[in-house]
Design an enzyme around this catalytic site. Structure first.
Site, PDB file in Angstrom:
ATOM      1  CD  GLU A 229      91.501 -15.396   2.903  1.00 23.78           C
ATOM      2  OE1 GLU A 229      91.047 -16.379   3.562  1.00 23.78           O
ATOM      3  OE2 GLU A 229      91.678 -15.436   1.686  1.00 23.78           O
ATOM      4  CG  HIS A 271      90.046 -18.902   0.949  1.00 23.01           C
ATOM      5  ND1 HIS A 271      90.785 -17.749   0.887  1.00 23.01           N
ATOM      6  CD2 HIS A 271      90.141 -19.475  -0.289  1.00 23.01           C
ATOM      7  CE1 HIS A 271      91.326 -17.621  -0.329  1.00 23.01           C
ATOM      8  NE2 HIS A 271      90.942 -18.670  -1.050  1.00 23.01           N
TER       9      HIS A 271
END
Ligand code: ACO
Ligand code: LMR
Length: 603
Positions: A229, A271
């Site tokens: 990510e 996140h």
């Protein structure tokens, strides 16, 4: 060596029935011999948790503390930590410091502060414990062990062939995306060997790199699929390890978040760790670095599956020792009955049938009428609804209410009161004293109403005279129900019977049954002055007239009498007096009752 095997067992923290059952269903699907949860920790409860292992209902011990559970099950080396954000850090730290047998800790909770997570990571490294999380569903060892809800529904697990191990080690940051990747891997390779979602916090308990290194060192893993990510530089560590040949196995990897490159400002994704803004933490930069190092990087996530397939075919299938796993060898997990019922795939006749009330709606109903509509009605209306399904006329409701009032009590000397008094003075509570009092109601006392109705119905139906009734009872050696009293006589009439007689005279045109009862009384009092129509008899005979006047057929009346509904009038009424006596004895603080010797004939 994989973290988990078919014999791995875990301690589950927090008694959450759904993830617990999902783990056990996975165990059963994979044909494990035993469940993968050995104990549950619930700080506010101990005892047992009931769950299913296939169709077998099992019990799992519940402990109040992790130490107790870990001591009881030292072989359980995994902690599945479903503690909430408030306590997840403390529970994890407790496991690290006081439960040496726990070697892998999964932390479900999001929101643990970075400094607390870093402290856990430090201790875990000292103790050589692997942390998975925080903020993750956890991971899965196909065919062996599942953490909590990892990989979603059983259908998804079967579609992703997670009931048996494949050749691919999978590691992601996102738990949600891990289910997606397991599916992509199953569609393009022989499936996942082990899957870990490390969680989206900035400081994961174990990194992408650390988990990839586990796969690198596990000879069962033939290739690795990873999903990074935007944010952080973990992927660069992987790139360096591939360049330095620390990682030799083929890796197919994609870093999501390339969209951030088109944003003018810094972007914070879902996140905590997924934040763009720094060049070497951007998805594009990291994808380029991975590709440069020799990692297989797709042009976009859309072609991730194709590249995985290409690498699998080139790098794994060509191995002459390669052996494809067997598909389809799993147990069919039974569907919970409640779910199957909802899906209309099972049916069963109800265990209970009720026709008088319903509590399912917003407001309970008595005989289909909401209870709020009874608030300003008589208690007779409620009894009509719940005993007679609303079929009685209003005069019937009034009569029942009168019957309850008149039979509520008859002083402390009568059996119903006596037993309640003795029981209450023995220290029993009101319920026990009520039961004690009610046990004295029988054919001779309060329980003669139905009996009266039966002979009255028969006498009128057969047009018997009072004398006939007496003669037939005598012939049969039976007492006439509703006739006789211990203290009331012709000279000392029962006021209650007078009131009932007046009610019938006022409200009922044709009182055939009450008249028949009085005709019998005329004869019985000739024998003895206490053989009067008593209150049981009056209620029984009068109620027949009320039903007859309301055009109930004889069969309908017989059915009501056969149910015991008429005796119930006395029972309901007398319960008021019995409770009164029980309360009275408490209020008076009366000592335990003991009968006087001089009042007992010892023979
Ligand atoms: N039918 C026919 N004969 C009777 C009846 C009756 N219901 N009750 C008493 N007798 C007879 C007795 O057999 C006795 O005959 P005998 O002299 O030839 O032996 C005679 O009348 C006198 O009997 P007693 O001893 O005075 O009656 P007792 O006081 O024992 O009985 C009782 C009273 C228990 C109520 C009795 O009449 C009876 O069992 N009645 C039928 C049941 C009934 O209706 N109970 C409700 C009472 S009210 C209430 O509890 C709320
Ligand atoms: C009662 O209602 O309890 C009475 O009729 C019986 C009795 O003996 O007083």
């Amino acid at each position: 060596m994989s973290l988990f095997s078919k014999t791995t067992t875990a301690i589950f923290y927090n008694q959450h029935p759904k993830p617990i059952q999902r783990m056990l269903d996975f165990d059963y699907l994979c044909k494990r011999d035993t469940p993968s949860i050995s104990a549950i920790v619930n700080p506010t409860n101990s005892g047992f948790h009931r769950a299913f292992f296939g169709t077998e209902e099992i019990i799992i011990p519940v402990f109040k503390s992790l130490e107790e559970a870990s001591t009881a099950f030292p072989e359980s080396d995994v902690l599945v930590n479903f503690a909430s954000e408030r306590s997840a850090y403390a529970v994890s730290k407790n496991a690290l410091e006081y439960c040496p047998s726990i070697k892998t800790i999964h932390i479900m909770a999001e929101g643990i502060s970075e400094n607390k997570t870093r402290e856990l990571i430090r201790i875990a490294k000292e103790k050589d414990v692997l942390l998975i999380g925080p903020a993750t569903v956890g991971g899965i060892k196909p065919g062996a062990f599942r953490i909590g809800n990892t990989a979603g529904s059983l259908d998804n697990i079967i579609a992703a062939k997670l009931y048996r191990p494949g050749s691919v080690g999978v590691v992601t940051i996102s738990g949600g995306m891990s289910s997606e990747i397991y599916n992509i891997v199953a569609q393009n390779t022989d499936g996942t060997y082990e899957g870990i979602a490390i969680g989206g916090d900035r400081f994961p308990g174990s990194t992408l790199f650390e988990n990839i290194m586990r796969f690198e060192n596990d000879r069962e893993v033939k290739m690795i699929v990873a999903l990074g990510e935007v944010g952080g530089t973990a992927e660069l560590e992987i790139a360096e390890a591939v360049t330095s040949k620390k990682i030799k196995k083929p890796i197919v990897m994609w870093v999501t978040g390339t969209i951030a490159d088109h944003m003018k400002t810094e972007v914070q994704f879902g996140h905590a760790g997924a934040k763009s803004g720094v060049e070497n933490e951007s998805a594009s930069f990291k994808n380029a670095a991975l590709k440069k190092a020799g990692v297989h990087v797709p042009k976009s996530f859309d072609t991730f599956g194709d590249l995985i397939k290409e690498v699998f075919e080139k790098e794994v299938l060509t191995d002459k020792h390669y052996k494809a796993p067997e598909d389809g060898n799993y147990n069919q997990v039974p569907t919970d009955f409640s779910a199957a019922l909802k899906e209309n795939i099972v049916r069963k006749s109800a265990s209970i049938v009720s026709s008088i009330s319903d509590d399912r709606g917003e407001e309970p109903t008595y005989n289909k009428i909401p209870i709020s509509e009874y608030a300003d009605k008589s208690i007779g209306r409620v009894i009509n609804a719940l005993w007679f399904k609303g079929k009685l006329p209003e005069v019937g409701e009034q009569f029942i209410e009168l019957g309850i009032k008149l039979s509520a009590d008859h002083g402390p000397a009568v059996g119903t009161a006596h037993n309640a008094i003795v029981s209450s003075r023995a220290g029993n509570n009101v319920i026990m004293s009520l039961i004690a009092g009610l046990t004295t109601i029988g054919p001779r006392h309060g329980g003669a109403i139905d009996g009266t109705a039966l002979w009255c119905l028969d006498a009128v139906e057969r047009d018997l005279s009072g004398k006939d009734v007496i003669a037939e009872h005598k012939q049969a050696g039976k007492l006439i129900m509703g006739i006789g009293h211990r203290i009331k006589t012709v000279q000392n009439p029962d006021k209650r019977v007078e009131i009932l007689k007046d009610f019938i005279a006022t409200n009922i045109k044709n009182s055939h049954y009450f008249s028949k009862a009085l005709e019998v009384e005329t004869e019985t009092i000739k024998k003895k002055n206490n053989l009067i129509l008593n209150v049981d008899g009056a209620i029984g005979a009068a109620f027949l007239d009320i039903l007859a006047e309301a055009n109930f057929t004889t069969d309908e009346i017989k059915e009501i009498v056969s149910l015991g509904a008429l005796n119930a009038i006395f029972v309901l009424g007398r319960s008021i007096g019995i409770i009164g006596h029980a309360l009275d004895q408490k209020r008076l603080k009366e000592p335990m009752y003991r009968h006087d010797w001089d009042d007992i004939l010892y023979i």
